[in-house]
Motif scaffolding. Structure first.
Motif, mmCIF file in Angstrom:
data_model
loop_
_atom_site.group_PDB
_atom_site.id
_atom_site.type_symbol
_atom_site.label_atom_id
_atom_site.label_comp_id
_atom_site.label_asym_id
_atom_site.label_seq_id
_atom_site.Cartn_x
_atom_site.Cartn_y
_atom_site.Cartn_z
ATOM 1 N N THR B 110 0.801 -1.499 0.486
ATOM 2 C CA THR B 110 -0.139 -0.231 0.657
ATOM 3 C C THR B 110 0.629 1.459 -0.007
ATOM 4 O OG1 THR B 110 -0.013 -0.427 2.623
ATOM 5 C CG2 THR B 110 -2.488 -0.928 1.278
ATOM 6 N N GLY B 111 2.051 1.006 0.924
ATOM 7 C CA GLY B 111 3.211 2.087 0.150
ATOM 8 C C GLY B 111 3.636 2.829 -0.308
ATOM 9 N N SER B 112 3.850 1.540 -1.557
ATOM 10 C CA SER B 112 3.964 1.496 -2.522
ATOM 11 C C SER B 112 2.942 1.787 -4.150
ATOM 12 C CB SER B 112 4.771 -0.249 -3.362
ATOM 13 O OG SER B 112 5.162 0.511 -4.807
ATOM 14 N N LEU B 113 2.140 1.720 -3.627
ATOM 15 C CA LEU B 113 0.778 2.294 -4.200
ATOM 16 C C LEU B 113 0.678 3.854 -3.680
ATOM 17 C CD1 LEU B 113 -1.685 -0.552 -4.077
ATOM 18 C CD2 LEU B 113 -1.092 0.559 -6.153
ATOM 19 N N TRP B 119 5.839 10.641 -5.245
ATOM 20 C CA TRP B 119 6.547 10.132 -5.528
ATOM 21 C C TRP B 119 7.022 10.115 -6.618
ATOM 22 C CZ3 TRP B 119 7.454 6.686 -1.309
ATOM 23 C CH2 TRP B 119 7.279 6.877 0.055
ATOM 24 N N GLY B 120 6.170 9.459 -7.551
ATOM 25 C CA GLY B 120 5.797 9.889 -9.276
ATOM 26 C C GLY B 120 7.370 7.672 -9.271
ATOM 27 N N THR B 121 6.694 7.200 -7.738
ATOM 28 C CA THR B 121 7.518 5.784 -8.091
ATOM 29 C C THR B 121 7.312 5.032 -7.613
ATOM 30 O OG1 THR B 121 9.761 4.758 -8.348
ATOM 31 C CG2 THR B 121 9.469 6.201 -6.445
ATOM 32 N N TYR B 122 7.071 3.663 -7.603
ATOM 33 C CA TYR B 122 6.529 2.860 -6.893
ATOM 34 C C TYR B 122 6.951 2.323 -5.537
ATOM 35 C CZ TYR B 122 2.340 1.490 -10.112
ATOM 36 O OH TYR B 122 1.682 1.771 -10.656
ATOM 37 N N TRP B 123 9.248 2.334 -5.846
ATOM 38 C CA TRP B 123 9.546 1.743 -5.272
ATOM 39 C C TRP B 123 10.533 3.001 -4.854
ATOM 40 C CZ3 TRP B 123 9.665 -0.539 -0.837
ATOM 41 C CH2 TRP B 123 10.680 -1.026 -0.495
ATOM 42 N N ALA B 124 11.808 3.296 -3.648
ATOM 43 C CA ALA B 124 12.365 3.969 -3.827
ATOM 44 C C ALA B 124 13.623 3.398 -2.598
ATOM 45 C CB ALA B 124 12.447 5.165 -3.999
ATOM 46 N N TRP B 125 14.870 2.912 -2.564
ATOM 47 C CA TRP B 125 15.801 2.748 -1.640
ATOM 48 C C TRP B 125 16.061 3.788 -0.096
ATOM 49 C CZ3 TRP B 125 15.967 -2.707 -1.278
ATOM 50 C CH2 TRP B 125 15.550 -2.999 -2.662
ATOM 51 N N ASP B 126 15.010 3.998 0.025
ATOM 52 C CA ASP B 126 14.087 5.026 0.915
ATOM 53 C C ASP B 126 14.885 4.327 2.297
ATOM 54 O OD1 ASP B 126 13.282 7.676 1.685
ATOM 55 O OD2 ASP B 126 12.135 6.361 3.103
ATOM 56 N N PRO B 127 15.250 5.120 3.782
ATOM 57 C CA PRO B 127 15.343 4.158 4.712
ATOM 58 C C PRO B 127 14.257 3.752 5.485
ATOM 59 C CG PRO B 127 16.267 6.722 4.831
ATOM 60 C CD PRO B 127 15.107 6.964 3.521
ATOM 61 N N ARG B 128 13.021 4.556 5.258
ATOM 62 C CA ARG B 128 11.860 3.560 6.077
ATOM 63 C C ARG B 128 11.681 2.666 5.011
ATOM 64 N NH1 ARG B 128 7.306 5.297 9.039
ATOM 65 N NH2 ARG B 128 8.434 6.509 10.130
#
Lengths: 49, 244
Positions: B110-113, B119-128
């Motif tokens: 759901t965070g990805s959706l 953010w314009g992306t489904y996934w980022a190598w973000d700390p959270r």
């Protein structure tokens, strides 16, 4: 949903699906444990007799 | 106090208490989740920046919260079992793991959706996001490790140890948005000061958080009963309890 329906509804659907899966899986887990326990009881009884 | 603590160690007591608590937890969860979903989806106003996309918060935040709560429960139960040799602790840890893993998956998806339109992306190598993904792998590790041993007692101990070591990831997930630069927004509800949300948006979220916690309680009780039965099936009280 202001143009965001394709993101909002799948999120809600997934969450509800996982809620339902959890109930189903927990019930199944308990039911299987009951079956195993009853089988163990039946085996113990047959060994006694 | 210690009498109460040691009563908790008694499998028949746990089995009966879990059976008694389950319907109450389910009832409260059904009411609060029902209210939270209807109010959050139909009546809460859209966010002034995110529009209606913010409504994903009503399932994302409770799932993410539950993923951390279930892990902490699992690690605590494992620690109790290891330190005081209370076997029910292993059963609680085993029952909590699959529930926590499933809600971690919900939080990630759901965070990805939610991330795609914001953010314009489904996934980022973000700390959270990364620390939450590590949490999911920790759950998988604990579940797999428990099943990897022929001797269930050794599997329980190994899984409890991994759970305890992995609990270090829980504060990392929570504080990652403060410790590092993150795409993910900071805390909105669990702030020491005033929550940053309008009350019309906050009430359904609090209801969903509470409802998910009660749901966890209900499902944990159901799974715990199964775990206790599996572990105690040779004992006299189980034979009495399962008599057809």
């Amino acid at each position: 949903m202001g143009g965001y329906a394709r993101f909002v509804w799948p999120s809600i659907g997934l969450a509800l699906g996982v809620l339902i899966w959890n109930v189903w899986a927990a019930r199944r887990h308990h039911a299987q444990a009951l079956v195993r326990a009853r089988r163990a009881l039946a085996m113990a009884r047959s060994e006694e007799s | 106090m210690w009498t109460w603590f040691y009563r908790l160690a008694s499998p028949p007591h746990v089995y009966r208490t879990a059976a008694a608590l389950t319907p109450w937890f389910f009832a409260v969860a059904a009411v609060t989740i029902g209210y939270g979903l209807i109010d959050g989806l139909a009546f809460a106003p859209p966010d002034y920046q995110q529009g209606d996309a913010f409504r994903i918060i009503y399932v994302h935040a409770p799932s993410a919260w539950l993923s951390l709560f279930a892990y902490t429960t699992m690690a605590f139960a494992g620690a109790v079992a290891l330190i005081w040799r209370i076997k029910v602790g292993y059963a609680v840890a085993a029952a909590a793991a699959p529930i926590g893993a499933s809600f971690t998956l919900v939080a990630l998806v759901t965070g990805s959706l939610w991330g795609r339109p914001m953010w314009g992306t489904y996934w980022a190598w973000d700390p959270r996001l990364t620390s939450e993904l590590i949490l999911l792998f920790l759950y998988f590790g604990v579940i797999s490790l428990r099943q990897a041993f022929e001797d269930p007692a050794r599997g329980d101990r190994a899984a409890a140890l991994l759970g305890i070591v992995g609990v270090i990831n829980v504060p990392i997930v929570h504080f990652s948005v403060y410790w590092w630069n993150s795409l993910h927004q900071g805390g909105t509800v669990m702030r020491l000061g005033k929550p940053e949300m309008a009350t019309s948006m906050l009430w359904p979220l609090l209801a969903m958080l509470f409802g998910f916690m009660c749901f966890f309680g209900a499902v944990l009780c159901m799974r715990l009963r199964g775990e206790v039965l599996n572990r105690e099936r040779q004992s006299t009280w189980v034979r009495e309890a399962v008599k057809p």
